[in-house]
Design a protein around this motif. Structure first.
Motif, mmCIF file in Angstrom:
data_model
loop_
_atom_site.group_PDB
_atom_site.id
_atom_site.type_symbol
_atom_site.label_atom_id
_atom_site.label_comp_id
_atom_site.label_asym_id
_atom_site.label_seq_id
_atom_site.Cartn_x
_atom_site.Cartn_y
_atom_site.Cartn_z
ATOM 1 N N LEU A 191 1.221 -0.908 0.314
ATOM 2 C CA LEU A 191 -0.032 0.255 -0.129
ATOM 3 C C LEU A 191 0.905 1.158 0.538
ATOM 4 O O LEU A 191 0.604 2.422 -0.845
ATOM 5 C CB LEU A 191 -0.794 -0.553 1.343
ATOM 6 N N VAL A 192 1.871 0.929 0.644
ATOM 7 C CA VAL A 192 2.729 2.698 0.856
ATOM 8 C C VAL A 192 3.114 2.306 -0.368
ATOM 9 O O VAL A 192 3.720 3.542 -0.375
ATOM 10 C CB VAL A 192 3.238 1.965 2.184
ATOM 11 N N GLU A 193 3.430 1.840 -1.128
ATOM 12 C CA GLU A 193 4.443 1.677 -2.068
ATOM 13 C C GLU A 193 3.443 1.957 -3.679
ATOM 14 O O GLU A 193 4.165 3.456 -4.338
ATOM 15 C CB GLU A 193 4.842 0.210 -3.047
ATOM 16 N N GLN A 194 2.040 1.588 -3.502
ATOM 17 C CA GLN A 194 1.179 2.088 -3.901
ATOM 18 C C GLN A 194 0.861 4.382 -4.111
ATOM 19 O O GLN A 194 0.943 4.828 -5.343
ATOM 20 C CB GLN A 194 0.384 1.951 -4.090
ATOM 21 N N ASP A 195 1.024 4.059 -3.261
ATOM 22 C CA ASP A 195 0.764 5.982 -2.756
ATOM 23 C C ASP A 195 1.607 6.655 -2.554
ATOM 24 O O ASP A 195 1.679 7.601 -2.713
ATOM 25 C CB ASP A 195 0.077 6.090 -1.543
ATOM 26 N N LEU A 196 2.959 6.267 -2.373
ATOM 27 C CA LEU A 196 4.255 6.866 -1.975
ATOM 28 C C LEU A 196 5.312 6.558 -2.967
ATOM 29 O O LEU A 196 6.164 7.541 -2.929
ATOM 30 C CB LEU A 196 4.382 7.098 -0.769
ATOM 31 N N GLY A 197 5.361 5.551 -3.500
ATOM 32 C CA GLY A 197 6.036 4.953 -4.356
ATOM 33 C C GLY A 197 7.071 3.904 -3.606
ATOM 34 O O GLY A 197 7.296 3.869 -2.672
ATOM 35 N N PRO A 198 7.635 2.793 -4.394
ATOM 36 C CA PRO A 198 9.211 2.651 -4.170
ATOM 37 C C PRO A 198 10.091 2.841 -3.106
ATOM 38 O O PRO A 198 10.447 2.124 -2.590
ATOM 39 C CB PRO A 198 9.787 1.385 -5.463
ATOM 40 N N GLU A 199 10.495 4.380 -3.129
ATOM 41 C CA GLU A 199 11.891 4.543 -2.598
ATOM 42 C C GLU A 199 11.042 4.647 -0.720
ATOM 43 O O GLU A 199 11.046 4.218 -0.020
ATOM 44 C CB GLU A 199 12.176 6.109 -3.026
ATOM 45 N N ALA A 200 9.932 5.051 -1.095
ATOM 46 C CA ALA A 200 9.244 5.290 0.112
ATOM 47 C C ALA A 200 8.891 3.937 1.471
ATOM 48 O O ALA A 200 9.435 3.570 2.431
ATOM 49 C CB ALA A 200 8.077 5.719 0.498
ATOM 50 N N ALA A 201 8.629 2.607 0.474
ATOM 51 C CA ALA A 201 8.733 1.504 1.334
ATOM 52 C C ALA A 201 10.043 0.445 1.290
ATOM 53 O O ALA A 201 9.938 0.350 2.195
ATOM 54 C CB ALA A 201 8.111 0.934 -0.385
ATOM 55 N N ARG A 202 11.164 0.796 0.292
ATOM 56 C CA ARG A 202 12.405 0.858 0.774
ATOM 57 C C ARG A 202 12.569 1.950 1.840
ATOM 58 O O ARG A 202 13.111 0.759 2.992
ATOM 59 C CB ARG A 202 13.225 0.952 -0.573
#
Length: 349
Positions: A191-202
């Motif tokens: 969900l984080v990756e979908q909303d904020l992008g892969p760098e935020a998820a990483r």
């Protein structure tokens, strides 16, 4: 347990909203909820520089709940407002109950899930939270998963759902479901990756020291297979013999000879009593034996030989087909610190 709800403010990138917006993430809490299922979404939120709303946990979405009593672990969760006052949930996260039977006796909880979901752009379930989504009609005609221990029950109770028992999480349109407990972290990272992008998820994954995308499926984390609890006078001795020495000759012909039955009749017995063919059953028990050997420090070659799978290549193919991983990767994750060599005997009831 006090109840709460509130907004999470973040910069939504790849999902196309752009700029700084209010995105309301609601975690639904209730009597008997698994605390870890609530904590995983909280802890999987981006760090404060991305998520700005203060909450009882520091940097995470708030919870909405239904009663002042504690969750399954006995702890209490402080929150802001009761669920009845929540009128918006852009993302709704539904944790799982520890006691499914007790949960089913609370139709008001299902009504609340349905009401909140009606306002949400997407809905996610953690572990047995999938049963709440199913009861609310949110999974009808969709693919879904849940904890491996309850996947068959979900499929039985809701035949209109395509249950994928080995998945860590499944997304079907705006609805996401996940496997047991810590898989709530996996689905929330998605969900984080979908909303904020892969760098935020990483960044979140690094902070939690977890995989951004976990390798393999949940079958590699499930309890060891066990011989079928049948008392059939012909089949029971064969199943015990396979469990006691999986590396022996357990070809259909050999098993039929031991049973004093024709291969065709024995195959029919296996299907009726185990839901499997003799060959598939033997392979399952050999896979379990190999898992036990690897967990106790045996090499891939030794595990292949002692389990009856034979070669390294056969062991690799079997692990890939059933567990979605390699023997070496499995051993690295699950090897015990104890060094005593195990028996190859697999577990029996």
């Amino acid at each position: 347990m006090q109840l709460a709800a509130g907004p999470v403010e973040g910069e939504l990138g790849p999902s196309g909203y752009g700029g700084r917006v209010q995105h309301h993430v609601i975690v639904f809490a209730f009597d008997g909820v698994r605390l870890m299922d609530v904590a995983a979404p909280w802890r999987s939120s981006p760090p404060p520089r991305v998520t700005r709303a203060p909450t009882p946990c520091g940097c995470a979405p708030p919870a909405a709940g239904t009663s002042p009593r504690p969750p399954a672990c006995g702890s209490r969760i402080a929150a802001d407002v009761p669920v009845e006052r929540v009128d918006r949930a852009d993302t709704l996260v539904v944790p799982g109950p520890a006691d499914l039977d007790a949960f089913r006796k609370e139709p008001a909880l299902i009504d609340q899930v349905a009401r909140l979901a009606a306002t949400a752009q997407r809905v996610a379930a953690v572990c047995t939270g999938a049963f709440a989504l199913a009861a609310a009609g949110l999974l009808r005609g969709r693919r879904a998963t849940t904890h491996w221990e309850h996947a068959a029950e979900l499929a039985r109770l809701h035949p209109d759902i395509q249950v994928t028992p080995d998945a860590i999480y499944v997304q079907d349109g705006p609805v996401l479901t996940s496997a047991g407990v810590t898989a709530g972290i996996d689905v929330c990272l998605a969900l984080v990756e979908q909303d904020l992008g892969p760098e935020a998820a990483r960044r979140v994954a690094r902070d939690l020291v977890v995989f951004l995308q976990r390798p393999g499926g949940q079958s590699q984390f499930s309890a060891a297979s066990r011989t079928t609890a049948t008392r059939h006078p012909v089949l029971r001795p064969l199943l015990d013999a396979i469990a006691a020495d999986p590396a022996s000759d357990h070809s259909p012909q050999a098993l039929a000879g031991h049973a004093g039955a024709s291969p065709r009749h024995l195959s029919r017995l296996f299907r009726d009593q185990t839901g499997s063919t003799p060959a598939a059953y033997v392979e399952t028990m050999r896979l379990e034996a190999a898992r036990i050997l690897l967990e106790h420090g045996e090499s891939v070659t030794s595990a292949a030989r002692r389990s009856g799978l034979g070669s390294d290549e056969t062991l690799r193919r079997t692990f890939a087909r059933h567990l979605g991983t390699t023997p070496s990767a499995y051993a690295a994750r699950f090897r015990t610190t104890r060094t005593a060599p195990p028996s190859t005997r697999t577990a029996t009831p």
